[in-house]
Design an enzyme around this catalytic site. Structure first.
Site, PDB file in Angstrom:
ATOM      1  CB  SER A 162      -8.258   4.046   2.660  1.00 49.11           C
ATOM      2  OG  SER A 162      -7.402   3.388   3.581  1.00 49.11           O
TER       3      SER A 162
ATOM      4  CB  SER B 207      -8.713   1.365   5.574  1.00 46.43           C
ATOM      5  OG  SER B 207      -9.369   2.605   5.512  1.00 46.43           O
TER       6      SER B 207
ATOM      7  CE  LYS C 270      -3.930   2.190   2.400  1.00 49.69           C
ATOM      8  NZ  LYS C 270      -4.862   2.152   3.548  1.00 49.69           N
TER       9      LYS C 270
END
Lengths: 118, 478, 484
Positions: free
Chosen positions: C151, C175, C76
């Site tokens: 997210s 998330s 990420k």
């Protein structure tokens, strides 16, 4: 700080600096908050932000109905205390590497528009 | 109207750690710009603070030395504002729960009274960087070496009533932090600086007047001048029909005035909240007890001991304990002088301090060591030299010509104590001054001094003055 | 190869059936081929990946390999990576190359895992749909007109499409779990303090935790073990040994006490999602677990409390983005004020600005007690609900999301509705508990997730329960069409 000993750290700053009523924020309030947060917001967007923020705040308002008397605020999920590191110098000079990613430097300094001295 | 002045001080003392409060970068002063600012000090994305153990014990020492409560639990908070020397956009400080609170120190006033000054709190925080305004084509340069240096902010109660008291308090705190070894006290380098809250009120009124906060005072002299200027300004404002505005003012030493800084941050809305990157700082009693064991003898205790042990006046004892180095020098001198406390005090505060002042040195760079000074005092005590000759010896020691014995030997300064030799010289002096002898015998006894002087002149000051007096009196009354 | 588990890949690497270089190349090819549809990868680090793969092959030969040595993963774009841009999905950090690795990055490097690239995400992890990314939204591989969740949407979508066997994520209010549920993959958010936050760009420091995405619990167990551990650079990291999660996966579930909070099955839960979750719980009964209803009375307060706490922390955390030492700086600032307001005004997107403003307001003088302190008190009430519940049960189960993946743009203009999509996940972050999302069914062609919430540091039990479920179901093996 010319308050009494205890008072000094138990009291909060008393005056709201943003003169706005809760629940509904107008564009002027948005301007003030944006300024406090140093966020450039286009005039044309102010209204939308005012609407969004008012929605969010009225959503949050439901907390006011909760009876929280006697409940200690929980700042952190961990019931642990701060760990300490030994007082030793462990970092080396890496300013060249750090300044390679800086927008503007000169003579080893970070440069910003002139700060007006009072 | 008679005005009463009310002063509270906020002193920032940089703690003498090797590394920063939340990072492993060095705190050494004077490095090239930004060479001692690591990723944590620069507030780069993703980095996190970890608390330096050194600052915790140092703050605890300060608390214990000022009769304060050392908090078993204290909390770091973020003070949010934007400024280029504040890399993260917030300063990590303590707000609601400081590490030290509710203490006091006593200061000596000029009228020989003491006044107790309350210490509201002392909290840990990180220093900011420095902005440099010259030579960057209209831009400001930011050096973040100082960012993250540990500070202890010591907040007093508004207990001082004059600029002089404020200076006395500041000096006392200065001495204390240096005694404790928690701050080097170097005011030129900004290691010890203060803000003063000043207000005035009509004598007898209980409510405080509106205060102004004077920022950025970095010498004892400036504290006094800045406060006195501010007092005059406030009196002028009020007596001129105006009102004092609560504001922050900057002291300008060059112009010797304070001036308004306007609002640096609108309404000072710092949005304090507990720093979620740090957990509550907890100290148990065992830790506090262990710190207490490491406390050195503190200035007040040392002063009282000096009064007792060396039979000194309170004034002398206070002066000698004003710094740990001076007190240590004094005690080494006493030891080398075979226990001569009073004599040592006179020399340390007199001749030695005088020369140090004249040359702008401090005690740690004294050319005369306490051992040498004490050695010389031994020679005064045993009559080898007189006090007057000792000044010559002292000067020679100052110029590094050896220890007292070597100098006395080399320069032949040894006192003449042989009564036969002295009597011979006295007789010569009397023979050479028949008229004065007549006058003395006719009642002008103050001429004794004249004869002593002549004998001393003839012996280059080396005759033992006691013997000279005795012999003179004997021969003149014969 | 893309259908093998980590254990199978590791065995293949050791047996010499294929090299890490080949494995890495095959995933790089899959990304090249499929990611145009998804927009899940922001930065592909192909040559560095191949270098790392070669080094991993050497390590495998030398016999000092770990379970993850030679295994590719996607990272990420919130985790700092030395020499590779870390954008956090924001224009603000579009040019930011961290001069250090995050601890998690370093741990995975140390383990020999091969980073393929960095994944797309909501800007500064603020979003539940991946639509707030400066680099455009990620698409859900099950339906390209739908969101992958956020997210960590890029990581979830990429693992769902098998563009990588593993990916990292972070979870501040859901998330990891929410996009895992919407994309049909397995994701776990460990207990607060388990995974180091150093070098993980902070959104809300007291809520953020990193964790893995994988296709199954077994793979997630390996990845989580590599990511976990004490870090002296993070004051909120817990000094406690890391469990060998994979070793406990096969434990019998007989007698496991499962609690179903009645508040998670009420109004607002899509019936098809509810049915899938209940069917999954039925499987647990079959596996020998005891299921009982419990109550989390303050559950409905989690979202409003969160939307005080998280914005307050983020408003302060993001103050360092000021155009002075790194990141975006506006052109020709007139003065200091202009430098700040324009750099931040142009560098941040609308959702980030909204949250900074909400947080600024909540912390400002005069409102602190009413908002921030109140929310912290409610936070304790929510935590206490869980503490009480765990006196009676071992695991709490329920839905991850109220609905399956929604359409792109559907909620983008209505922040509060968007926030409510995290209604079942947020309380866990406020309490600091571990929780995971496991594929548990399909509703009209879209995945449904089952949420497992554990007691503090009970990640092993969650992974065990998830693994046993995955041994008797095949939801986790299903793949979206068009990504073969």
């Amino acid at each position: 700080m010319q308050l009494g000993g205890q008072l000094c750290y138990l009291s909060r700053l008393p005056q709201p600096s943003i003169e706005i009523s809760t629940m509904s924020l107008d564009t002027e309030a948005v301007r003030k908050i944006a300024h406090l947060a140093r966020l450039g917001v286009e005039e044309s967007e102010n209204e939308l932000y005012a609407r969004n923020l008012s929605d969010i705040l009225s959503f949050i308002e439901q907390l006011n109905a909760v009876d929280t008397r006697g409940i200690e605020p929980m700042a952190h999920p961990l019931d642990a205390s701060q760990r300490l590191r030994a007082d030793e110098v462990s970092e080396t000079d890496r300013h060249e590497q750090f300044q390679r990613i800086a927008p503007k430097v000169g003579a080893g300094l970070y440069l910003v528009p002139k700060v007006i001295e009072y | 109207m008679k005005w009463e002045v009310v002063i509270g001080l906020e002193i920032h003392a940089q703690l003498a750690t090797k590394s920063k409060i939340f990072s492993g970068a060095s705190t050494a002063y004077g490095a090239a710009p930004n060479t001692q600012a690591c990723a944590v000090d620069l507030g780069l994305p993703g980095v996190l603070p970890v608390l330096n153990a050194g600052v915790v014990s140092m703050a605890a020492k300060f608390g214990l030395a000022t009769h304060s409560a050392v908090a078993k639990r204290s909390v770091f908070a973020r003070k949010n504002y934007f400024y280029p020397d504040l890399p993260k956009g917030y300063q990590i400080s303590q707000f609601e729960l400081p590490i030290v609170h509710d203490g006091y120190i006593d200061i000596d006033l000029e009228n020989a009274e003491t006044r107790r000054i309350g210490i509201t709190r002392a909290h840990l925080e990180e220093d900011a960087g420095k902005s440099l305004h010259e030579d960057f084509h209209g831009e400001t340069g930011i050096d973040l070496n100082r960012a993250g240096t540990p500070l202890l902010e010591i907040v007093s109660e508004p207990d001082m009533r004059s600029a002089r008291e404020a200076v006395a308090y500041m000096k006392k705190i200065h001495a204390l932090v240096r005694y404790l070894g928690i701050c080097d006290g170097n005011m030129q380098e900004g290691s010890f600086r203060c803000d003063a809250n000043v207000s005035i009120r009509p004598k007898g009124q209980e409510a405080f007047g509106t205060r102004a906060e004077i920022k950025n005072i970095n010498s004892f002299r400036f504290v006094e001048r800045a406060i006195n200027y501010e007092i005059e300004r406030q009196i002028d404002v009020i007596e001129g029909g105006g009102e004092v505005v609560q504001e922050t003012r900057l002291y300008d030493a060059d112009r010797d005035e304070t001036r308004s800084m306007r609002s640096k941050e609108e309404a000072n809305d710092y949005r304090y909240f507990p720093d979620p990157d740090l957990l509550p700082l907890e100290m148990d009693q065992a830790f506090i007890d262990a710190v207490e064991k490491t406390l050195p003898e503190l200035p007040d205790a040392k002063r009282d001991r000096f009064i007792q042990a060396y039979d000194l006046s309170r004034y002398d004892a206070s002066a000698l304990t004003a710094s740990r180095e001076l007190a240590d020098f004094f005690e080494c001198t006493v030891e080398a002088a075979g226990g001569e406390g009073k004599l040592s005090a006179n020399w340390v505060m007199g001749e030695l301090s005088g020369l140090l002042n004249k040359e702008g040195r401090d005690i740690s760079t004294s050319p005369v060591s306490p051992e040498r000074l004490g050695g010389m005092l031994q020679r005064i005590k045993d009559g080898t030299i007189s006090g007057k000759i000792a000044k010559q010896v002292f000067e020679a020691m100052w110029n590094d010509e050896g220890d007292a014995d070597a100098i006395i030997e080399k320069k032949g300064l040894k006192q003449i104590t042989d009564t036969g030799a002295i009597e011979k010289i006295v007789r010569d002096v009397l023979d050479a001054n028949p008229r004065q002898v007549e006058q003395y015998k006719g009642g002008q006894e103050k001429l004794l001094g004249f004869f002593v002087g002549q004998v001393m002149k003839a012996t280059q000051g080396k005759a033992n003055p006691g013997e000279v007096n005795k012999i003179l009196k004997g021969l003149l009354s014969a | 190869m893309y259908q093998k588990t980590i254990a199978e890949l590791a065995a293949g690497l050791r047996a010499g059936e294929f090299s890490s270089e080949e494995l890495t190349r095959s995933y790089l090819d899959r990304i090249e081929k499929h990611d145009e549809k998804l927009n899940s990868v922001l930065t592909l680090t192909a040559s560095a990946a191949l270098e790392a793969a070669k080094a991993a092959d050497k390590r495998l030969k030398n016999g000092d390999a770990t379970m993850l040595t030679g295994i590719p993963y996607l990272h990420k774009d919130i985790f700092c990576t030395l020499g590779v841009r870390t954008s956090c999905g924001s224009r603000m950090l579009d040019n930011f190359e961290a001069p250090y690795d995050a601890t998690v990055t370093a741990q995975l490097k140390e383990a020999g895992a091969v980073m393929l690239g960095k994944t797309n995400m909501d800007e500064f992890a603020m979003g539940s749909s991946n639509e707030t990314s400066f680099y455009g939204p990620v698409k859900n591989p099950w339906d390209l007109e739908r969101v992958p969740g956020g997210s960590s949407g890029g990581s979830a979508a990429a693992v769902a499409a098998r563009l990588a066997p593993l990916a990292t994520g972070t979870d501040t209010g859901g998330s990891i779990r929410q996009p895992a549920a919407l994309c049909g993959v397995t994701g776990i958010k460990p207990s607060y303090g388990r995974v180091s936050r150093f070098g993980m760009i902070a959104f809300a420091s007291s809520l953020d935790q990193g964790g893995p995405f994988a296709t199954c619990a077994e793979d997630a167990a390996h990845m989580l073990e590599a990511m976990s551990g004490f870090d002296r650079r993070d004051s909120t990291s817990i000094d406690r040994p890391v469990d060998h999660y994979a070793e406990g996966l096969a434990e019998d579930l007989c007698g496991l006490k499962i609690g179903l909070p009645r508040e998670y099955f009420g109004e607002g839960l899509d019936a098809r999602v509810g049915a899938a979750v209940e069917a999954a719980i039925e499987e647990y009964r079959t596996l020998g677990a005891e299921v009982r209803e419990i109550s989390l009375p303050n559950a409905s307060l989690a979202v409003p409390a969160y939307y005080v706490v998280a914005p307050a922390e983020c408003s302060s955390n993001l103050s360092r983005m000021d155009g002075v030492r790194f990141g975006y700086r506006c052109d020709n600032p007139r003065d200091l004020e202009d430098l700040y307001t324009r750099s931040r005004g142009e560098g941040f997107g609308a959702e980030v600005k909204r949250r900074i403003m909400v947080g600024t307001y909540a912390l400002s003088a005069g409102y602190y007690d009413a908002y921030y302190l109140k929310a912290q008190q409610v936070r304790r009430m929510i935590r206490d609900d869980f503490v009480r519940a765990f006196e009676d049960v071992d695991i709490i189960m329920g839905p991850v999301t109220p609905t399956t993946a929604f359409k792109l743009g559907e909620k983008a203009d209505d922040p509060v509705t968007m926030y409510l999509s995290d209604t079942y996940t947020i309380a866990v972050n406020l309490a600091g508990l571990p929780a995971m999302s496991v594929p548990a069914g399909m509703a009209e062609g879209l995945p449904v997730g089952l949420q497992l919430i554990g007691n503090y540091f009970d990640e092993g039990r969650l992974l065990n329960a998830a693994h046993k479920f995955q041994q008797v179901t095949d939801w986790h093996t299903r793949m979206p069409a068009g990504f073969e």
